[in-house]
Design an enzyme around this catalytic site. Structure first.
Site, PDB file in Angstrom:
ATOM      1  N   ARG A   1     -17.117  80.022  25.379  1.00  0.00           N
ATOM      2  CA  ARG A   1     -17.775  78.735  25.155  1.00  0.00           C
ATOM      3  C   ARG A   1     -18.650  78.722  23.909  1.00  0.00           C
ATOM      4  O   ARG A   1     -18.735  77.702  23.223  1.00  0.00           O
ATOM      5  CB  ARG A   1     -18.592  78.348  26.385  1.00  0.00           C
ATOM      6  CG  ARG A   1     -17.738  77.832  27.539  1.00  0.00           C
ATOM      7  CD  ARG A   1     -18.569  77.617  28.775  1.00  0.00           C
ATOM      8  NE  ARG A   1     -19.051  78.879  29.327  1.00  0.00           N
ATOM      9  CZ  ARG A   1     -20.040  78.984  30.190  1.00  0.00           C
ATOM     10  NH1 ARG A   1     -20.686  77.898  30.587  1.00  0.00           N
ATOM     11  NH2 ARG A   1     -20.401  80.166  30.662  1.00  0.00           N
TER      12      ARG A   1
ATOM     13  N   CYS B   1      -9.229  83.569  36.427  1.00  0.00           N
ATOM     14  CA  CYS B   1      -9.556  82.147  36.550  1.00  0.00           C
ATOM     15  C   CYS B   1      -9.869  81.804  38.005  1.00  0.00           C
ATOM     16  O   CYS B   1      -9.082  82.117  38.901  1.00  0.00           O
ATOM     17  CB  CYS B   1      -8.398  81.299  36.044  1.00  0.00           C
ATOM     18  SG  CYS B   1      -8.730  79.517  36.138  1.00  0.00           S
TER      19      CYS B   1
ATOM     20  N   GLN C   1      -1.480  83.525  27.086  1.00  0.00           N
ATOM     21  CA  GLN C   1      -1.984  83.911  28.405  1.00  0.00           C
ATOM     22  C   GLN C   1      -1.156  83.253  29.496  1.00  0.00           C
ATOM     23  O   GLN C   1      -0.949  82.042  29.494  1.00  0.00           O
ATOM     24  CB  GLN C   1      -3.451  83.552  28.599  1.00  0.00           C
ATOM     25  CG  GLN C   1      -3.975  84.185  29.904  1.00  0.00           C
ATOM     26  CD  GLN C   1      -5.407  83.862  30.223  1.00  0.00           C
ATOM     27  OE1 GLN C   1      -5.738  82.719  30.468  1.00  0.00           O
ATOM     28  NE2 GLN C   1      -6.257  84.892  30.245  1.00  0.00           N
TER      29      GLN C   1
ATOM     30  N   LYS D   1      -6.605  90.313  31.648  1.00  0.00           N
ATOM     31  CA  LYS D   1      -7.977  89.779  31.606  1.00  0.00           C
ATOM     32  C   LYS D   1      -8.415  89.527  33.039  1.00  0.00           C
ATOM     33  O   LYS D   1      -7.731  88.818  33.781  1.00  0.00           O
ATOM     34  CB  LYS D   1      -8.061  88.487  30.789  1.00  0.00           C
ATOM     35  CG  LYS D   1      -9.487  87.965  30.622  1.00  0.00           C
ATOM     36  CD  LYS D   1      -9.517  86.752  29.688  1.00  0.00           C
ATOM     37  CE  LYS D   1     -10.959  86.352  29.369  1.00  0.00           C
ATOM     38  NZ  LYS D   1     -11.658  85.800  30.542  1.00  0.00           N
TER      39      LYS D   1
END
Length: 331
Positions: free
Chosen positions: A231, A96, A66, A136
């Site tokens: 997560r 992000c 990425q 993404k």
């Protein structure tokens, strides 16, 4: 798409977490999941220690790199370098929300510049023609209307040639929320991602964001092309033990978590021989036995002993014995 690469199930890129040792551990739990590096900036790859930043074990395949950045020329060079290392996919981070990302004008703030994102994608794909470049994203940032923002981004990039999008199904608030709050506070909108797939059926659409476990992931991604766990996969990695059978109809690599650790110990020993400290590897393994008798002792042994100078794989075996003992006692 390279042989063996499928986006039906992947583990999200996570800063400070999905390093090469984390990925090698996850590979002991699932052979089929697509793994991702942490986000690495184009500048870091161009000017930094490439072997340290980009090196990975052959056992990690399929594995994706990425990238973060907003300069097409730099993204192109970083993509070219990444492809030369043998990555199976290159992914552009348009999601992000960290302060550092905003100051560098990349990540989620690029949701506001779909034409630039399309240019970044084109630059990367041209520079790395043999590796698929994917995107993404979030569903929007700040005051953007999510459907309009998401479709504008996807349509601009699809017009340039991009065919695969992973969507974190919540907005990012660049003003007023911390990066941690951005992972939890903005509401999830899985239905918008499903709508995107229904209206852009020719595109590959993968769902990400807030998925609690494998059951939840499979339910919410019905009708989509794949699902990405973040997560949940990191903090409770035992859920990965069923991925190969349930998602890919393939044999699971280990019958249980104990067997997976035992299979992973040779990797740990090999890296120790290269000078990697034990705690750099075991920190990714702490949550493996969450909710299992002995799980607290497992975490305690690894947390207190793996950080000691000269710690070796015997620490992992000692921690594993804390798990095996309750099972033996129950028998």
């Amino acid at each position: 798409m390279p042989q063996g690469l499928s986006r039906k199930f992947s583990i999200a890129p996570m800063m400070d977490w999905t390093d090469r040792h984390c990925r090698a551990f996850h590979r002991a739990l699932t052979k089929r999941a697509l793994l991702y590096t942490e986000m690495i900036t184009a500048d870091a790859i161009i000017h930094g220690d490439r072997a340290r930043l980009l090196g990975f074990s052959e056992t990690e395949h399929p594995v994706a790199l990425q990238l973060g950045g907003s300069d097409p020329a730099k993204i192109a060079e970083a993509a070219r370098i990444g492809a030369s290392f043998g990555y199976d996919e290159i992914n552009l981070n348009i999601g992000c929300p960290s302060d550092r990302v905003q100051s560098g004008r990349f990540g989620a703030c690029l949701m506001q510049e779909p034409a630039l994102v399309a240019e970044l994608w084109s630059a990367a794909q041209t520079a790395a023609p043999d590796v698929e470049v994917t995107i993404k994203s979030r569903i929007g940032v700040d005051e953007q209307e999510p459907r309009a923002a998401l479709f504008a981004l996807v349509d601009a990039c699809a017009a340039a040639g991009c065919r695969s999008f992973t969507v974190h199904a919540r907005k990012a608030w660049l003003k007023g929320l911390s990066p941690k709050e951005n992972r939890d506070v903005p509401p999830l909108d899985y239905e918008l991602v499903r709508t995107l797939k229904r209206e852009r059926r020719e595109l590959e659409i993968v769902l990400n964001g807030g998925l609690r476990d494998l059951d939840h992931a499979m339910a919410e991604s019905a009708g989509l092309d794949g699902v990405m766990l973040g997560r949940a996969a990191y903090q409770s990695p035992a859920i990965l033990l069923d991925v190969d059978a349930r998602i890919f109809a393939a044999p699971n690599p280990a019958p249980n978590a104990i067997a997976a650790v035992e299979a992973h110990i040779p990797y740990i020993e090999a890296r120790l021989g290269e000078g990697v400290p034990l705690h750099a590897m075991t920190r990714h393994m702490l949550g493996l036995f969450n909710g299992v008798p002995g799980g607290r002792a497992w975490r305690r042994v690894l947390s207190t002993q793996a950080v000691r100078s000269g710690a070796d794989a015997s620490v992992v075996r000692a921690a594993l014995a804390e798990i095996a003992r309750p099972a033996a006692d129950a028998a």
